[in-house]
Design a protein around this motif. Structure first.
Motif, PDB file in Angstrom:
ATOM      1  N   ILE A  18      46.182  23.775  38.115  1.00 38.69           N
ATOM      2  CA  ILE A  18      46.065  25.059  38.803  1.00 38.69           C
ATOM      3  C   ILE A  18      47.364  25.274  39.565  1.00 38.69           C
ATOM      4  O   ILE A  18      47.746  24.455  40.406  1.00 38.69           O
ATOM      5  CB  ILE A  18      44.852  25.104  39.740  1.00 38.69           C
ATOM      6  N   VAL A  19      48.048  26.339  39.229  1.00 37.94           N
ATOM      7  CA  VAL A  19      49.385  26.532  39.781  1.00 37.94           C
ATOM      8  C   VAL A  19      49.324  27.307  41.089  1.00 37.94           C
ATOM      9  O   VAL A  19      48.315  27.929  41.442  1.00 37.94           O
ATOM     10  CB  VAL A  19      50.340  27.209  38.766  1.00 37.94           C
ATOM     11  N   LYS A  20      50.419  27.229  41.796  1.00 39.24           N
ATOM     12  CA  LYS A  20      50.610  27.909  43.083  1.00 39.24           C
ATOM     13  C   LYS A  20      50.117  29.360  43.032  1.00 39.24           C
ATOM     14  O   LYS A  20      50.360  30.057  42.051  1.00 39.24           O
ATOM     15  CB  LYS A  20      52.112  27.868  43.392  1.00 39.24           C
ATOM     16  N   GLY A  21      49.445  29.799  44.090  1.00 40.16           N
ATOM     17  CA  GLY A  21      48.885  31.151  44.128  1.00 40.16           C
ATOM     18  C   GLY A  21      49.930  32.228  43.841  1.00 40.16           C
ATOM     19  O   GLY A  21      51.023  32.196  44.386  1.00 40.16           O
ATOM     20  N   ILE A  22      49.552  33.152  42.975  1.00 43.27           N
ATOM     21  CA  ILE A  22      50.474  34.196  42.536  1.00 43.27           C
ATOM     22  C   ILE A  22      49.956  35.551  43.025  1.00 43.27           C
ATOM     23  O   ILE A  22      48.767  35.839  42.945  1.00 43.27           O
ATOM     24  CB  ILE A  22      50.551  34.225  40.991  1.00 43.27           C
ATOM     25  N   SER A  23      50.879  36.363  43.515  1.00 42.07           N
ATOM     26  CA  SER A  23      50.521  37.724  43.901  1.00 42.07           C
ATOM     27  C   SER A  23      51.267  38.703  43.000  1.00 42.07           C
ATOM     28  O   SER A  23      52.149  38.317  42.235  1.00 42.07           O
ATOM     29  CB  SER A  23      50.867  37.965  45.373  1.00 42.07           C
TER      30      SER A  23
ATOM     31  N   LEU B 239      46.046  36.091  44.055  1.00 40.01           N
ATOM     32  CA  LEU B 239      45.675  36.656  45.349  1.00 40.01           C
ATOM     33  C   LEU B 239      46.145  38.098  45.449  1.00 40.01           C
ATOM     34  O   LEU B 239      47.251  38.426  45.047  1.00 40.01           O
ATOM     35  CB  LEU B 239      46.322  35.858  46.481  1.00 40.01           C
ATOM     36  N   GLY B 240      45.276  38.949  45.990  1.00 40.14           N
ATOM     37  CA  GLY B 240      45.662  40.335  46.203  1.00 40.14           C
ATOM     38  C   GLY B 240      45.421  40.748  47.641  1.00 40.14           C
ATOM     39  O   GLY B 240      44.651  40.111  48.354  1.00 40.14           O
ATOM     40  N   GLU B 241      46.103  41.814  48.048  1.00 39.64           N
ATOM     41  CA  GLU B 241      45.867  42.336  49.398  1.00 39.64           C
ATOM     42  C   GLU B 241      44.730  43.347  49.395  1.00 39.64           C
ATOM     43  O   GLU B 241      44.142  43.624  50.432  1.00 39.64           O
ATOM     44  CB  GLU B 241      47.149  42.986  49.945  1.00 39.64           C
ATOM     45  N   THR B 242      44.480  43.910  48.217  1.00 40.92           N
ATOM     46  CA  THR B 242      43.389  44.871  48.082  1.00 40.92           C
ATOM     47  C   THR B 242      42.571  44.510  46.844  1.00 40.92           C
ATOM     48  O   THR B 242      43.042  43.741  45.991  1.00 40.92           O
ATOM     49  CB  THR B 242      43.934  46.297  47.880  1.00 40.92           C
ATOM     50  N   VAL B 243      41.384  45.071  46.745  1.00 42.53           N
ATOM     51  CA  VAL B 243      40.555  44.830  45.562  1.00 42.53           C
ATOM     52  C   VAL B 243      41.303  45.277  44.310  1.00 42.53           C
ATOM     53  O   VAL B 243      41.305  44.591  43.283  1.00 42.53           O
ATOM     54  CB  VAL B 243      39.209  45.584  45.685  1.00 42.53           C
ATOM     55  N   GLU B 244      41.987  46.409  44.423  1.00 43.10           N
ATOM     56  CA  GLU B 244      42.725  46.942  43.278  1.00 43.10           C
ATOM     57  C   GLU B 244      43.801  45.969  42.801  1.00 43.10           C
ATOM     58  O   GLU B 244      44.047  45.828  41.601  1.00 43.10           O
ATOM     59  CB  GLU B 244      43.372  48.292  43.632  1.00 43.10           C
ATOM     60  N   GLU B 245      44.455  45.323  43.770  1.00 37.10           N
ATOM     61  CA  GLU B 245      45.505  44.359  43.393  1.00 37.10           C
ATOM     62  C   GLU B 245      44.938  43.179  42.611  1.00 37.10           C
ATOM     63  O   GLU B 245      45.574  42.675  41.677  1.00 37.10           O
ATOM     64  CB  GLU B 245      46.238  43.836  44.640  1.00 37.10           C
TER      65      GLU B 245
ATOM     66  N   LEU C  93      41.519  32.161  35.359  1.00 37.26           N
ATOM     67  CA  LEU C  93      42.027  32.556  36.664  1.00 37.26           C
ATOM     68  C   LEU C  93      41.199  31.869  37.742  1.00 37.26           C
ATOM     69  O   LEU C  93      39.984  31.701  37.593  1.00 37.26           O
ATOM     70  CB  LEU C  93      41.920  34.076  36.869  1.00 37.26           C
ATOM     71  N   GLU C  94      41.881  31.488  38.809  1.00 31.64           N
ATOM     72  CA  GLU C  94      41.164  31.087  40.017  1.00 31.64           C
ATOM     73  C   GLU C  94      41.437  32.175  41.042  1.00 31.64           C
ATOM     74  O   GLU C  94      42.582  32.361  41.464  1.00 31.64           O
ATOM     75  CB  GLU C  94      41.625  29.729  40.542  1.00 31.64           C
ATOM     76  N   VAL C  95      40.403  32.908  41.404  1.00 32.24           N
ATOM     77  CA  VAL C  95      40.580  34.038  42.309  1.00 32.24           C
ATOM     78  C   VAL C  95      40.450  33.527  43.741  1.00 32.24           C
ATOM     79  O   VAL C  95      39.415  33.020  44.159  1.00 32.24           O
ATOM     80  CB  VAL C  95      39.526  35.127  42.014  1.00 32.24           C
ATOM     81  N   ASN C  96      41.568  33.660  44.452  1.00 29.35           N
ATOM     82  CA  ASN C  96      41.655  33.126  45.816  1.00 29.35           C
ATOM     83  C   ASN C  96      41.178  34.180  46.802  1.00 29.35           C
ATOM     84  O   ASN C  96      41.872  35.147  47.086  1.00 29.35           O
ATOM     85  CB  ASN C  96      43.113  32.729  46.086  1.00 29.35           C
TER      86      ASN C  96
ATOM     87  N   LYS D  63      46.523  40.133  55.150  1.00 25.32           N
ATOM     88  CA  LYS D  63      45.608  40.955  54.363  1.00 25.32           C
ATOM     89  C   LYS D  63      45.141  40.173  53.149  1.00 25.32           C
ATOM     90  O   LYS D  63      45.865  39.333  52.627  1.00 25.32           O
ATOM     91  CB  LYS D  63      46.333  42.214  53.878  1.00 25.32           C
ATOM     92  N   GLY D  64      43.964  40.503  52.653  1.00 25.93           N
ATOM     93  CA  GLY D  64      43.456  39.814  51.484  1.00 25.93           C
ATOM     94  C   GLY D  64      42.965  38.432  51.868  1.00 25.93           C
ATOM     95  O   GLY D  64      42.649  38.169  53.027  1.00 25.93           O
TER      96      GLY D  64
END
Lengths: 259, 309
Positions: free
Chosen positions: B48-53, B106-112, B129-132, B140-141
Motif C-alpha cells: 500500500i503506497v503513500k497516500g495520494i491526492s 485522500l480527497g478534501e471533498t467527496v467529489e475529489e 484503492l484504500e480510501v483514507n 480538510k478531508g
C-alpha cells in the motif's frame, strides 16, 4: 545501502558527555562517503523505538567511528555498549559532501564536528588537504581530545571555545571571519543552526561556496516517512520542502533559507 | 510435530486474493522501491503506497515527527506528488512487482474522492484503492469524513461508483463507536475495511512549553497503540461481514497473529518498517513458521478464531 549488524570494538570517552564508538562495519565502511550518515538501532526493545541518525565520523578498513554526545536515552544506551556487543546500522544514507576544487575550509561546531574527520581524509586523499580546519566547542575539555585525530589531515588546525579556555574565544563563525582571505575557498560546515546561519551569511557576503550538513529528527532515514522535511530556499512545484535524509544531510548553503 | 507441507497463506480481502496476509501500511513504505534493497518486494501480500491526492501536497511544516515511549507521533500532512506524477513516475516500477499494489487515496471533498478513484481506475497495476478517511493531520478531508457514519458512507459510495476496483476503507480510531462507522461503510459498498489509522495525540516540550510538533497534534503509531487496534479490529469484525485488515503496532509475527485471531483477514505493518526495513519479510516468515509449528494448514482458518468460552 544496507542493514548491517556491526560488532562493537570499543568505546572511548572523550569528555564529560562525548564519545567515540568504534565499530566493525565492513559493508558500510566500503560504501560510505564523507557527510553521509547511518541510522543506529539502539537497544533491543521498543523504547527507544526508532533508529537514531549519526554522521559517520571516520571509516577506514573495516572500522567505522561514530562521534556522539549523550543527550537522551538512546545515546545513553549507546554509551553503555561493551566490546563484542552488536549494533544494527542502516547505511550509508543521504548525500554527503561534494568535494570541490578550491581551498577547503572545514568548520565544525560541537557535535557537528562529527562528519568532518572523514571529509578531511577524503580531501587529503584527493591531494587537496584542508587549508584550515576549525573545531569549535564550549570548553577546552570538549575540543582537545579531537586534536590528535584531525592533526594529520591539515597544516592549520584551529580551535575556538565559547569560554576562551582553548584557542580563539568565540564561535566557529567568528573563527572563520578571522581567517586570512582565501579567494575561491570552499567552506564545508556542520554545527548548531545559529552557527550555520552565520557561516552561510559570511560565505554569501564573501562570495565563497558553502556546503552545510544539517540535522533533523527522522524515523526511517531513507525517504519513506517524510518526517525530516525542511523548508527549501526555492520551493519546487508542489513542494515547499527538502528532505534531510534524501536531499541532504549536506546541502549547498544557498539551497536552504537562512533568514 | 507440525506439518511438513507448506501452510496455505492465501487470504481473501474482498475482491482481491493475497498470497499472504502481510501488507505494508500507507505512508510507512514510501513507494516501495526504497525497500527493495532489504527484501524481495514480491513476497509481500500487497503493497500500500503513500497516500495520494488529486494535486501534489507539500505537507506540514517541521518538526513533523517526535518519538515517544514505544511509539511515535507524526504530522506529515500527506505530502505527496499528486496522482498524475504518481501514475507517471511511480507506477512503472510498481506494476512490475509480482504483488498487488493498493493505492491509498485522500480527497478534501467527496467529489475529489470520486475524481481520484476515476483517475486510478483502469491504470495498469493498480489492484485496489484504500480510501483514507482517517488522516488526523490535514485541515480538510481525512478524519472529517471518518468520524461521521453518513459522511464515511458517502465517500465510500462515491469511490465505488467511480471505479471498478475493490475499495478498502481505512478507518479512524478517533471515534466513539467504530462498529457504527464500519457498518455504514459496508452498507455503502466497501469491499473491506482497514483499521486503525493513527490516534490523535500530542506531546509538549516542557522547557519551551511548546508542542513538539509544529502541527500541535499528530497521529500516534507503533507498539504503544497495538492493544487499542486489536480491540477495534475485534469490534469492527463482529459488526461487518466484509474482510477487516488490522493495522496498529504490528512489529512481529505474534502481533500479526493476534490481529488475525481477533478478526483480521490480513495485517499492515507501519512504524515497524522504520526500525527494521526488512520487518515485513520477517513477520511473513514468522507467521509461516508458527503455522508449521502449530500444525495449522491454512491461515484463513485462523481468522476470527478467538475463543471466548
Amino acid at each position: 545501502m544496507l542493514q548491517e549488524t556491526c560488532r562493537v570494538i570499543r568505546l572511548e570517552r572523550l569528555s564529560a558527555d562525548t564519545w567515540h564508538l568504534f565499530l566493525a562495519a565492513p559493508g558500510i565502511t566500503a560504501r560510505v562517503h564523507a557527510g553521509q550518515f547511518v541510522m543506529a538501532a539502539v537497544g533491543a526493545g521498543y523504547d527507544p523505538l526508532l533508529r537514531r541518525p549519526f554522521s559517520v565520523h571516520f571509516a577506514e578498513g573495516d572500522d567505522l567511528i561514530l562521534y556522539f554526545r549523550v543527550v537522551g536515552k538512546g545515546t545513553e544506551m549507546l554509551a553503555s555498549l561493551h566490546p563484542g556487543d552488536r549494533l544494527s546500522l542502516l547505511g550509508p544514507l543521504g548525500k554527503g559532501f561534494k568535494l570541490t576544487e578550491g581551498l577547503a575550509i572545514l568548520v565544525g561546531g560541537g557535535i557537528g564536528i562529527a562528519p568532518l574527520l572523514l571529509l578531511a581524509k577524503e580531501l587529503a586523499d584527493g591531494n587537496n588537504p584542508a587549508a584550515a580546519i576549525i573545531l569549535a566547542g564550549r570548553t577546552k575539555a570538549e575540543v582537545t581530545p579531537l586534536a590528535a585525530s584531525f592533526q594529520p589531515w591539515t597544516k592549520n588546525l584551529i580551535f575556538a571555545t565559547d569560554d576562551g579556555s582553548f584557542g580563539i574565544r568565540g564561535r566557529a563563525d567568528e573563527a572563520v571571519a578571522s581567517l586570512p582571505p582565501m579567494p575561491g575557498a570552499v567552506v564545508y560546515t556542520c554545527g548548531p543552526q545559529p552557527m550555520l546561519r552565520a557561516i552561510a551569511h559570511f560565505c554569501r557576503d564573501h562570495k565563497m561556496k558553502c556546503q552545510v550538513s544539517v540535522e533533523s529528527a527522522m524515523a526511517c532515514g531513507m525517504g519513506a516517512c517524510l518526517g525530516c522535511a525542511r523548508p527549501a530556499a526555492r520551493p519546487a512545484e508542489g513542494g515547499g520542502y527538502v528532505h534531510v535524509c534524501l536531499d541532504g544531510p549536506v546541502f549547498d548553503a544557498e539551497a536552504l533559507p537562512w533568514d | 510435530m507440525g506439518l511438513t507441507a507448506s501452510p496455505d497463506l492465501t487470504v481473501d480481502i474482498g475482491g482481491l486474493t493475497l498470497k499472504n496476509p502481510v501488507m505494508t501500511a500507507s505512508g510507512t513504505f514510501g513507494y516501495a522501491r526504497e525497500f527493495a534493497p532489504f527484501m524481495d518486494l514480491s513476497r509481500l501480500g500487497a503493497i500500500i503506497v503513500k497516500g495520494i491526492s488529486l494535486k501534489p501536497r507539500p505537507g506540514n511544516p517541521p518538526p513533523r515527527i517526535v518519538e515517544i515511549a514505544c511509539g511515535m507521533l507524526n504530522a506529515i500532512g500527506l505530502e505527496n506528488v499528486g496522482v498524475e506524477r504518481f501514475i507517471a513516475d511511480k507506477m512503472p516500477y510498481l506494476r512490475r512487482l509480482d504483488t498487488p499494489v493498493i493505492v491509498n487515496v485522500l480527497g478534501e471533498t467527496v467529489e475529489e474522492y470520486g475524481e481520484i478513484a476515476r483517475r486510478l481506475s483502469g491504470v495498469p497495476g493498480v489492484a485496489a484503492l484504500e480510501v483514507n478517511i482517517s488522516c488526523p493531520n490535514v485541515q480538510k478531508g481525512g478524519v472529517a469524513f471518518g468520524s461521521d457514519p453518513a459522511a464515511a458512507a458517502k465517500v465510500t459510495a462515491t469511490a465505488k461508483k467511480n471505479c471498478a476496483l475493490p475499495v478498502m476503507v481505512k478507518l479512524s480510531p478517533n471515534v466513539t463507536d467504530i462498529a457504527a462507522i464500519a457498518k455504514a461503510v459496508e452498507d455503502a459498498g466497501a469491499d473491506s475495511i482497514s483499521l486503525i489509522n493513527t490516534l490523535l495525540a500530542m506531546a509538549v516540550d516542557i522547557n519551551s512549553r511548546r508542542p513538539k510538533l509544529a502541527n500541535v497534534m499528530g497521529g500516534l503509531s507503533g507498539p504503544a497503540i497495538k492493544p487499542i487496534a486489536v480491540r477495534m479490529v475485534y469490534q469492527a469484525s463482529r459488526a461487518v461481514k466484509i474482510p477487516v485488515i488490522g493495522i496498529g503496532g504490528v512489529t512481529t509475527a505474534d502481533d500479526a497473529l493476534e490481529f488475525i485471531i481477533a478478526g483480521a483477514s490480513a495485517v499492515q505493518l507501519g512504524t515497524a518498517s522504520f526500525r527494521d526495513a526488512a520487518a515485513a519479510a520477517k513477520v511473513l516468515d514468522g507467521i509461516d513458521g508458527w503455522l508449521r509449528q502449530q500444525g495449522i494448514a491454512s491461515v484463513a482458518g485462523l481468522i476470527g478464531s478467538l475463543r471466548l468460552d
